[in-house]
Design a protein around this motif. Structure first.
Motif, PDB file in Angstrom:
ATOM      1  N   LEU A   8       0.798  -1.183   0.134  1.00 54.67           N
ATOM      2  CA  LEU A   8       0.082  -0.183  -0.054  1.00 54.67           C
ATOM      3  C   LEU A   8       0.827   1.183  -0.121  1.00 54.67           C
ATOM      4  N   THR A   9       0.218   2.255  -0.527  1.00 53.98           N
ATOM      5  CA  THR A   9       0.995   3.704  -0.403  1.00 53.98           C
ATOM      6  C   THR A   9      -0.229   4.398   0.236  1.00 53.98           C
ATOM      7  N   ASP A  10       0.263   5.752   0.720  1.00 60.29           N
ATOM      8  CA  ASP A  10      -0.740   6.744   1.159  1.00 60.29           C
ATOM      9  C   ASP A  10      -1.655   7.266   0.103  1.00 60.29           C
ATOM     10  N   GLN A  11      -1.049   7.133  -1.167  1.00 56.05           N
ATOM     11  CA  GLN A  11      -1.936   7.761  -2.117  1.00 56.05           C
ATOM     12  C   GLN A  11      -3.122   6.853  -2.392  1.00 56.05           C
ATOM     13  N   PHE A  12      -2.943   5.597  -2.473  1.00 54.06           N
ATOM     14  CA  PHE A  12      -3.707   4.434  -2.777  1.00 54.06           C
ATOM     15  C   PHE A  12      -4.564   4.510  -1.548  1.00 54.06           C
ATOM     16  N   ILE A  13      -4.262   4.740  -0.473  1.00 54.08           N
ATOM     17  CA  ILE A  13      -5.076   4.520   0.767  1.00 54.08           C
ATOM     18  C   ILE A  13      -6.219   5.394   0.651  1.00 54.08           C
ATOM     19  N   LYS A  14      -5.767   6.846   0.339  1.00 50.57           N
ATOM     20  CA  LYS A  14      -6.493   8.038   0.294  1.00 50.57           C
ATOM     21  C   LYS A  14      -7.565   7.680  -0.798  1.00 50.57           C
ATOM     22  N   LYS A  15      -7.267   7.076  -2.026  1.00 54.84           N
ATOM     23  CA  LYS A  15      -8.290   6.928  -2.987  1.00 54.84           C
ATOM     24  C   LYS A  15      -9.278   5.899  -2.829  1.00 54.84           C
ATOM     25  N   SER A  16      -9.048   4.930  -1.698  1.00 58.09           N
ATOM     26  CA  SER A  16      -9.799   3.996  -1.429  1.00 58.09           C
ATOM     27  C   SER A  16     -11.222   4.505  -0.859  1.00 58.09           C
ATOM     28  N   THR A  17     -12.192   4.061  -1.620  1.00 54.33           N
ATOM     29  CA  THR A  17     -13.584   4.868  -1.294  1.00 54.33           C
ATOM     30  C   THR A  17     -14.425   3.699  -0.654  1.00 54.33           C
ATOM     31  N   PRO A  18     -15.321   4.127   0.171  1.00 51.00           N
ATOM     32  CA  PRO A  18     -16.195   3.309   0.809  1.00 51.00           C
ATOM     33  C   PRO A  18     -17.312   2.688   0.036  1.00 51.00           C
ATOM     34  N   GLN A  19     -17.661   1.422   0.206  1.00 51.04           N
ATOM     35  CA  GLN A  19     -18.624   0.827  -0.754  1.00 51.04           C
ATOM     36  C   GLN A  19     -19.776   0.262   0.374  1.00 51.04           C
ATOM     37  N   ALA A  20     -20.713  -0.400  -0.375  1.00 42.50           N
ATOM     38  CA  ALA A  20     -21.919  -0.960   0.341  1.00 42.50           C
ATOM     39  C   ALA A  20     -21.702  -1.553   1.549  1.00 42.50           C
ATOM     40  N   LYS A  21     -20.564  -2.667   1.350  1.00 39.19           N
ATOM     41  CA  LYS A  21     -20.001  -3.474   2.487  1.00 39.19           C
ATOM     42  C   LYS A  21     -18.794  -3.103   2.810  1.00 39.19           C
ATOM     43  N   GLU A  22     -18.163  -3.341   3.967  1.00 35.62           N
ATOM     44  CA  GLU A  22     -16.776  -3.282   4.264  1.00 35.62           C
ATOM     45  C   GLU A  22     -16.002  -4.164   3.548  1.00 35.62           C
ATOM     46  N   TYR A  23     -14.547  -3.785   3.192  1.00 35.48           N
ATOM     47  CA  TYR A  23     -13.809  -4.602   2.698  1.00 35.48           C
ATOM     48  C   TYR A  23     -12.482  -4.328   2.968  1.00 35.48           C
ATOM     49  N   LYS A  24     -11.485  -5.176   2.906  1.00 36.92           N
ATOM     50  CA  LYS A  24     -10.199  -5.190   3.534  1.00 36.92           C
ATOM     51  C   LYS A  24      -9.141  -5.348   2.258  1.00 36.92           C
ATOM     52  N   ILE A  25      -8.109  -4.583   2.384  1.00 42.07           N
ATOM     53  CA  ILE A  25      -6.808  -4.427   1.486  1.00 42.07           C
ATOM     54  C   ILE A  25      -5.798  -4.761   2.295  1.00 42.07           C
ATOM     55  N   GLY A  26      -5.055  -6.041   1.532  1.00 37.00           N
ATOM     56  CA  GLY A  26      -3.876  -6.340   2.199  1.00 37.00           C
ATOM     57  C   GLY A  26      -2.602  -5.497   1.851  1.00 37.00           C
ATOM     58  N   ASP A  27      -1.828  -5.513   2.792  1.00 31.37           N
ATOM     59  CA  ASP A  27      -0.498  -4.926   2.698  1.00 31.37           C
ATOM     60  C   ASP A  27       0.675  -5.652   2.801  1.00 31.37           C
ATOM     61  N   GLY A  28       0.200  -7.274   3.100  1.00 36.47           N
ATOM     62  CA  GLY A  28       1.184  -8.286   3.197  1.00 36.47           C
ATOM     63  C   GLY A  28       1.593  -8.492   4.494  1.00 36.47           C
TER      64      GLY A  28
END
Length: 407
Positions: A8-28
Motif C-alpha cells: 500500500l501507499t498513502d496515495q492509494f489508501i486515500k483513494k480507497s472509497t467506501p462501498q456498500a459493504k466493508e472490505y479489506k486491502i492487504g499490505d502483506g
C-alpha cells in the motif's frame, strides 16, 4: 472480502472509497486495511495463534491517526513475537497488566485489595480503628507512592518522628504497613517485601498495665464518685462496669434485649466481644443483685430505648465507650484519679479482690472474659460453671456495696 494483497501507499489508501459493504486491502505479512461503509479506515493484523492455530485479529488503530509506516512497524513487532511462539494479543494484555501493577499506589492497593481481605479476618470495629490510624499517620506519607517505589530507608526516615512522639502508635502503623506490603507480594505486585525488617528500626516501649487502685481504696473512690457533679447516668455506668467486670466498650453496648431479668444473666453477643473474627465467642455475665439494681435505675432514664446507656446526642446509639474513663480521669475532683485509675483499670480491682479471697484463678479469668489456650480455663466460660461464676460475681457485688456504704 479482501482485495488482492499489494504494497500500500498513502496515495492509494486515500483513494480507497467506501462501498456498500466493508472490505479489506492487504499490505502483506498479515497487515490489512479495513474500509468501512461510513468511510473510516482501520488497520488490522490478522494472524494464526502460535499454539491453538485459531485465527485472531488485532485492531492496530484508525488511519490516518495511525500512519502506514506506524502500522507496518507494529506489524513487524507482532511477527517478532510470533516467531518466539508468543501470541501478540496475550502479550499486549500481560503488558497492560504489568503496567497497571507498576503504577499501583499504596493507598489504592490498601483500599481496594488489602482492606476487603482484612475485613474477613477481624471485626469491623477493629478494622475501622486500625484503618483510621493508617489514614492519619501512614497514607499522608506514602499513600501516593507506587508500591515499587517504597524503600526501607525512606520508610524509616519518614516514620521516625512518629516513633519519637507516639511510639505505641508507630508500632501499630509499622505492623500494618508491613502487612500491606507483604500482601502486595502475594498478589504478584512486588517481587519481595522491602519493609520486612522495618520494625527493627524502632525501639519498643514496654507494655504498661492500666492504672488502677487497690480494693482497700474502693470506698474512697465510690465516695468521690457519689459526691462528684458527674451526670447520674454516667455514675451508674461506672458502677455497672465495676460490678460486671467487663471492658468499657462492652459495658456501654449493653442492650435491654440482652438482659435476662428472670435468670439474672447478661448475654453479650460474640460480635461485641474482644477477639478474632474467625473465633467468635459469646460471654455470659451472671448479674449480682447490685448489678440488677443498676439496671432498674437505668430503666427510669432509658427504659424505652434500645441501649441501657444511650448517647445524649444520638439516643438511638450507645454512649461513647470513653464516657466512663473521661469521668474518672477528668471529672472526679478535678482529675484526682488521672494517672491513678482508668475505667479499664477497674477490672483489676475486682481481680485483685477475688484473688485475695482465694477464688480459683481460672474462674476469675473467665469472669473477666480472658481466653487462653488452656482448655480447662476456657471451660469455665460454659454454662456448666455458671453456678460457680454466679457465686463469685455476687461476692464481688457485696464487696462493692459494702465499700459504697462505708465510703
Amino acid at each position: 472480502m479482501t482485495k488482492a494483497t499489494r504494497f500500500l501507499t498513502d496515495q492509494f489508501i486515500k483513494k480507497s472509497t467506501p462501498q456498500a459493504k466493508e472490505y479489506k486491502i492487504g499490505d502483506g505479512q498479515n497487515l490489512h486495511l479495513l474500509v468501512k461503509p461510513n468511510g473510516s479506515k482501520l488497520w488490522l493484523f490478522i494472524y494464526t495463534h502460535p499454539t491453538t492455530k485459531a485465527r485472531k485479529k488485532i485492531n492496530i488503530g484508525q488511519y490516518p491517526y495511525i500512519s502506514l509506516a506506524k502500522a507496518r512497524e507494529q506489524r513487524n513487532s507482532f511477527h517478532t513475537l510470533l516467531t518466539e511462539g508468543i501470541d501478540p494479543t496475550e502479550h499486549k494484555a500481560q503488558s497492560h497488566q504489568e503496567a497497571m501493577r507498576q503504577a499501583e499506589t499504596l493507598f489504592n492497593f490498601a483500599e481496594t485489595q488489602w482492606k476487603p481481605k482484612k475485613a474477613k479476618e477481624v471485626k469491623k470495629r477493629t478494622l475501622d480503628d486500625e484503618y483510621a490510624r493508617l489514614k492519619l499517620h501512614l497514607f499522608p506519607l506514602f499513600g501516593h507512592y507506587r508500591l515499587a517505589d517504597i524503600t526501607l530507608l525512606e520508610a524509616v526516615e519518614k516514620l521516625r518522628p512518629l516513633s519519637i512522639t507516639r511510639n505505641s502508635t508507630c508500632s501499630k502503623v509499622v505492623i500494618y504497613f508491613c502487612e500491606i506490603m507483604e500482601y502486595a507480594v502475594i498478589c504478584g505486585l512486588l517481587p519481595h517485601n522491602p519493609l520486612y525488617s522495618l520494625s527493627k528500626a524502632f525501639y519498643k516501649v514496654q507494655a504498661t498495665h492500666q492504672p488502677t487502685i487497690q480494693p482497700s481504696e474502693l470506698p474512697e473512690f465510690l465516695s468521690r464518685l457519689q459526691n462528684s457533679r458527674i451526670m447520674p447516668t454516667t455514675k451508674l455506668l461506672i458502677q455497672w462496669q465495676l460490678l460486671t467486670m467487663v471492658r468499657p466498650a462492652e459495658a456501654v453496648s449493653a442492650e435491654w434485649s440482652e438482659i435476662d431479668f428472670d435468670n439474672a444473666l447478661w448475654a453479650i453477643p460474640p460480635e461485641k466481644m474482644k477477639g478474632k473474627k474467625d473465633k467468635p465467642r459469646q460471654h455470659i455475665v451472671p448479674l449480682s443483685s447490685q448489678a440488677l439494681a443498676i439496671l432498674h435505675e437505668m430503666r427510669l432514664f432509658n427504659g424505652d430505648k434500645k441501649h441501657v446507656f444511650t448517647s445524649q446526642r444520638k439516643p438511638s446509639q450507645p454512649c461513647n465507650s470513653e464516657a466512663a474513663n473521661r469521668a474518672i480521669t477528668v471529672n472526679i475532683d478535678k482529675g484526682y484519679y488521672k494517672g491513678r485509675l482508668t475505667s479499664h483499670g477497674m477490672r483489676s480491682i475486682a481481680s485483685t479482690y477475688l484473688n485475695d479471697c482465694g477464688y480459683n484463678k481460672d474462674l476469675i479469668e473467665a469472669c473477666l472474659a480472658h481466653i487462653s489456650g488452656d482448655s480447662v480455663r476456657n471451660a469455665y466460660n460454659k454454662s456448666t460453671y455458671l453456678t460457680l461464676r454466679r457465686e463469685l460475681m455476687q461476692k464481688w457485688g457485696d464487696y462493692v456495696a459494702e465499700c459504697k456504704a462505708h465510703g
